[in-house]
Design a protein around this motif. Structure first.
Motif, PDB file in Angstrom:
ATOM      1  N   THR A   1       0.813  -1.220   0.000  1.00 45.45           N
ATOM      2  CA  THR A   1       0.000   0.000   0.000  1.00 45.45           C
ATOM      3  C   THR A   1       0.844   1.266   0.000  1.00 45.45           C
ATOM      4  O   THR A   1       0.338   2.340  -0.308  1.00 45.45           O
ATOM      5  N   GLY A   2       2.114   1.127   0.391  1.00 49.28           N
ATOM      6  CA  GLY A   2       2.937   2.326   0.508  1.00 49.28           C
ATOM      7  C   GLY A   2       2.441   3.203   1.646  1.00 49.28           C
ATOM      8  O   GLY A   2       1.944   2.696   2.658  1.00 49.28           O
ATOM      9  N   TYR A   3       2.525   4.524   1.446  1.00 51.90           N
ATOM     10  CA  TYR A   3       2.167   5.463   2.523  1.00 51.90           C
ATOM     11  C   TYR A   3       0.692   5.433   2.872  1.00 51.90           C
ATOM     12  O   TYR A   3       0.272   6.021   3.872  1.00 51.90           O
ATOM     13  N   ARG A   4      -0.139   4.760   2.047  1.00 50.68           N
ATOM     14  CA  ARG A   4      -1.585   4.721   2.313  1.00 50.68           C
ATOM     15  C   ARG A   4      -1.937   3.770   3.448  1.00 50.68           C
ATOM     16  O   ARG A   4      -3.078   3.742   3.923  1.00 50.68           O
ATOM     17  N   GLY A   5      -0.941   2.986   3.890  1.00 47.61           N
ATOM     18  CA  GLY A   5      -1.192   2.030   4.973  1.00 47.61           C
ATOM     19  C   GLY A   5      -1.741   2.678   6.229  1.00 47.61           C
ATOM     20  O   GLY A   5      -2.674   2.163   6.843  1.00 47.61           O
ATOM     21  N   LYS A   6      -1.192   3.819   6.579  1.00 46.92           N
ATOM     22  CA  LYS A   6      -1.653   4.485   7.801  1.00 46.92           C
ATOM     23  C   LYS A   6      -3.080   4.990   7.659  1.00 46.92           C
ATOM     24  O   LYS A   6      -3.833   5.031   8.629  1.00 46.92           O
ATOM     25  N   TYR A   7      -3.467   5.359   6.440  1.00 39.87           N
ATOM     26  CA  TYR A   7      -4.858   5.777   6.220  1.00 39.87           C
ATOM     27  C   TYR A   7      -5.797   4.592   6.453  1.00 39.87           C
ATOM     28  O   TYR A   7      -6.830   4.704   7.106  1.00 39.87           O
ATOM     29  N   LEU A   8      -5.433   3.445   5.880  1.00 38.37           N
ATOM     30  CA  LEU A   8      -6.290   2.266   5.967  1.00 38.37           C
ATOM     31  C   LEU A   8      -6.405   1.771   7.403  1.00 38.37           C
ATOM     32  O   LEU A   8      -7.471   1.316   7.829  1.00 38.37           O
ATOM     33  N   GLU A   9      -5.316   1.868   8.137  1.00 36.71           N
ATOM     34  CA  GLU A   9      -5.342   1.420   9.525  1.00 36.71           C
ATOM     35  C   GLU A   9      -6.357   2.234  10.334  1.00 36.71           C
ATOM     36  O   GLU A   9      -7.218   1.683  11.010  1.00 36.71           O
ATOM     37  N   LYS A  10      -6.253   3.560  10.219  1.00 33.91           N
ATOM     38  CA  LYS A  10      -7.168   4.432  10.970  1.00 33.91           C
ATOM     39  C   LYS A  10      -8.610   4.249  10.503  1.00 33.91           C
ATOM     40  O   LYS A  10      -9.540   4.216  11.308  1.00 33.91           O
TER      41      LYS A  10
ATOM     42  N   LEU B   1     -14.983  13.707   4.133  1.00 31.05           N
ATOM     43  CA  LEU B   1     -13.778  14.543   4.105  1.00 31.05           C
ATOM     44  C   LEU B   1     -13.114  14.643   5.474  1.00 31.05           C
ATOM     45  O   LEU B   1     -11.952  15.026   5.575  1.00 31.05           O
ATOM     46  N   LYS B   2     -13.865  14.271   6.533  1.00 33.27           N
ATOM     47  CA  LYS B   2     -13.271  14.289   7.874  1.00 33.27           C
ATOM     48  C   LYS B   2     -12.297  13.137   8.074  1.00 33.27           C
ATOM     49  O   LYS B   2     -11.494  13.141   9.002  1.00 33.27           O
ATOM     50  N   ILE B   3     -12.399  12.140   7.204  1.00 30.53           N
ATOM     51  CA  ILE B   3     -11.588  10.938   7.374  1.00 30.53           C
ATOM     52  C   ILE B   3     -10.147  11.193   6.940  1.00 30.53           C
ATOM     53  O   ILE B   3      -9.899  11.773   5.878  1.00 30.53           O
ATOM     54  N   PHE B   4      -9.203  10.760   7.766  1.00 32.21           N
ATOM     55  CA  PHE B   4      -7.771  10.885   7.481  1.00 32.21           C
ATOM     56  C   PHE B   4      -7.432  10.087   6.223  1.00 32.21           C
ATOM     57  O   PHE B   4      -7.667   8.887   6.169  1.00 32.21           O
ATOM     58  N   GLY B   5      -6.933  10.790   5.203  1.00 31.29           N
ATOM     59  CA  GLY B   5      -6.579  10.106   3.956  1.00 31.29           C
ATOM     60  C   GLY B   5      -7.649  10.220   2.880  1.00 31.29           C
ATOM     61  O   GLY B   5      -7.482   9.720   1.783  1.00 31.29           O
ATOM     62  N   VAL B   6      -8.765  10.867   3.226  1.00 30.59           N
ATOM     63  CA  VAL B   6      -9.834  11.071   2.245  1.00 30.59           C
ATOM     64  C   VAL B   6      -9.923  12.548   1.888  1.00 30.59           C
ATOM     65  O   VAL B   6     -10.235  13.376   2.738  1.00 30.59           O
ATOM     66  N   GLY B   7      -9.620  12.872   0.649  1.00 28.05           N
ATOM     67  CA  GLY B   7      -9.768  14.232   0.143  1.00 28.05           C
ATOM     68  C   GLY B   7     -10.936  14.296  -0.808  1.00 28.05           C
ATOM     69  O   GLY B   7     -11.741  13.361  -0.895  1.00 28.05           O
ATOM     70  N   ILE B   8     -11.028  15.363  -1.551  1.00 29.09           N
ATOM     71  CA  ILE B   8     -12.209  15.605  -2.378  1.00 29.09           C
ATOM     72  C   ILE B   8     -12.367  14.561  -3.477  1.00 29.09           C
ATOM     73  O   ILE B   8     -13.483  14.131  -3.796  1.00 29.09           O
ATOM     74  N   LYS B   9     -11.284  14.135  -4.077  1.00 28.22           N
ATOM     75  CA  LYS B   9     -11.371  13.156  -5.166  1.00 28.22           C
ATOM     76  C   LYS B   9     -11.831  11.792  -4.654  1.00 28.22           C
ATOM     77  O   LYS B   9     -12.743  11.178  -5.223  1.00 28.22           O
ATOM     78  N   VAL B  10     -11.178  11.302  -3.603  1.00 31.45           N
ATOM     79  CA  VAL B  10     -11.547  10.008  -3.047  1.00 31.45           C
ATOM     80  C   VAL B  10     -12.983  10.051  -2.523  1.00 31.45           C
ATOM     81  O   VAL B  10     -13.755   9.106  -2.719  1.00 31.45           O
ATOM     82  N   ALA B  11     -13.352  11.144  -1.882  1.00 36.80           N
ATOM     83  CA  ALA B  11     -14.713  11.274  -1.360  1.00 36.80           C
ATOM     84  C   ALA B  11     -15.731  11.161  -2.490  1.00 36.80           C
ATOM     85  O   ALA B  11     -16.712  10.416  -2.388  1.00 36.80           O
ATOM     86  N   ASN B  12     -15.499  11.869  -3.579  1.00 34.56           N
ATOM     87  CA  ASN B  12     -16.453  11.837  -4.686  1.00 34.56           C
ATOM     88  C   ASN B  12     -16.532  10.471  -5.350  1.00 34.56           C
ATOM     89  O   ASN B  12     -17.609  10.032  -5.751  1.00 34.56           O
TER      90      ASN B  12
END
Length: 272
Positions: free
Chosen positions: A171-180, A208-219
């Motif tokens: 996952t690379g740096y996205r691992g910490k997002y997935l963990e939380k 958008l409140k979720i760590f690792g979720v920005g506007i693109k991922v949210a949409n």
DNA sequence: GTCCAGGCATGCA
DNA sequence: TGCATGCATGGA
């Protein structure tokens, strides 16, 4: 649409605007695998399916009426009139030729948890690698429901993992997002069902409140996993497309912006 | 070796 | 509020 039950198969006749290649392998879902006979196999909502187009009909192999009604009718959005939607979109000159050329793209109604995780993984990543990461995630932590095919692991299951466990999947740096994210959904801090029931703008703010979720991922999550057809994800490809719409999106996209987006995204990836 | 991929968090102005 | 920068990994 006519539904025929033939032994262990279900045959759908008269389904309009459904191209399996364009819909199952165009970047909205990452888990369908094309078989040597041209059919697609995959798992959604914990259920396995093999689907094939044959003489204009769609054959759903080894499935039941119950699973069709519970999962696949909604997953493939079969009760929505995409032919009419496409005609509406074609009022816009730029998209008209795109809709003709790539006719048959539908929006899949995916599981919200799977969609959210998948698009967190997708950020700053390419589709081939996204598929690999998700495949390893499912093979390692999902349940096998058919030879070689696994469910998407639940938030509860993934909430037991460490950052290192995710990183080991590539996952690379996205691992910490997935963990939380896994822990927050598992302990109820994030309620996906509730988000589904909110108005679009409120639902977007929650994601958008979720760590690792920005506007693109949210949409993307809203469009593919939460049933919001107005969500309009803009990634690097869509940024190039948006140069053709300097005055904003045309009026005929209203309410179906996300469907328009899928056609434009596909066109952009093949032509820009 | 460099660039890029369905971006985001962070720091700084 | 807006912009620059670092970030993991692998394929082209």
């Amino acid at each position: 649409m006519f539904i025929k039950y033939v032994e262990n198969d279900i045959v759908l006749q008269g389904v309009k605007c459904l191209d399996l290649d364009l819909t199952l392998d165009c970047g909205q879902a990452f888990r369908w695998e094309k078989q040597s006979d041209g059919s697609y196999s995959g798992v959604a909502m914990g259920v396995f399916l093999n689907i094939k187009k044959e003489n204009g009909d769609f054959i759903l192999k080894n499935t039941t009426k119950e699973n069709f009604e519970k999962v696949w009718r909604n997953y493939f959005d079969l009760d929505k009139d995409y032919e009419e939607i496409c005609n509406t979109l074609k009022q816009d000159e730029l998209i008209a030729s795109t809709v003709d050329r790539y006719y048959g793209i539908r929006i899949l109604n995916q599981d919200s948890w799977e969609a959210l995780c998948s698009f967190v993984i997708s950020q700053q990543n390419n589709i081939k690698r996204i598929k690999g990461i998700i495949k390893r995630l499912c093979e390692t932590y999902g349940d096998m429901v058919e030879d070689g095919f696994y469910t998407f692991p639940s938030a509860e299951r993934l909430s037991a993992l460490t950052v290192g466990d995710f990183e080991a999947l590539g996952t690379g740096y996205r691992g910490k997002y997935l963990e939380k994210l896994s822990k927050a959904v598992a302990n109820g801090e994030i309620d996906l069902e509730k988000i589904k029931s909110l108005p679009l703008e409120d639902a977007r703010q929650e994601l958008l409140k979720i760590f690792g979720v920005g506007i693109k991922v949210a949409n993307c999550a809203l469009l593919f996993g939460f049933g919001f057809y107005s969500a309009f994800p803009v990634d690097v490809w869509m940024k190039r497309v948006m140069e053709y719409y300097p005055d904003g999106l045309p009026k005929c996209f209203e309410g179906i912006e996300g469907i328009a987006q899928q056609y434009l995204f596909h066109w952009a990836r093949n032509n820009l």
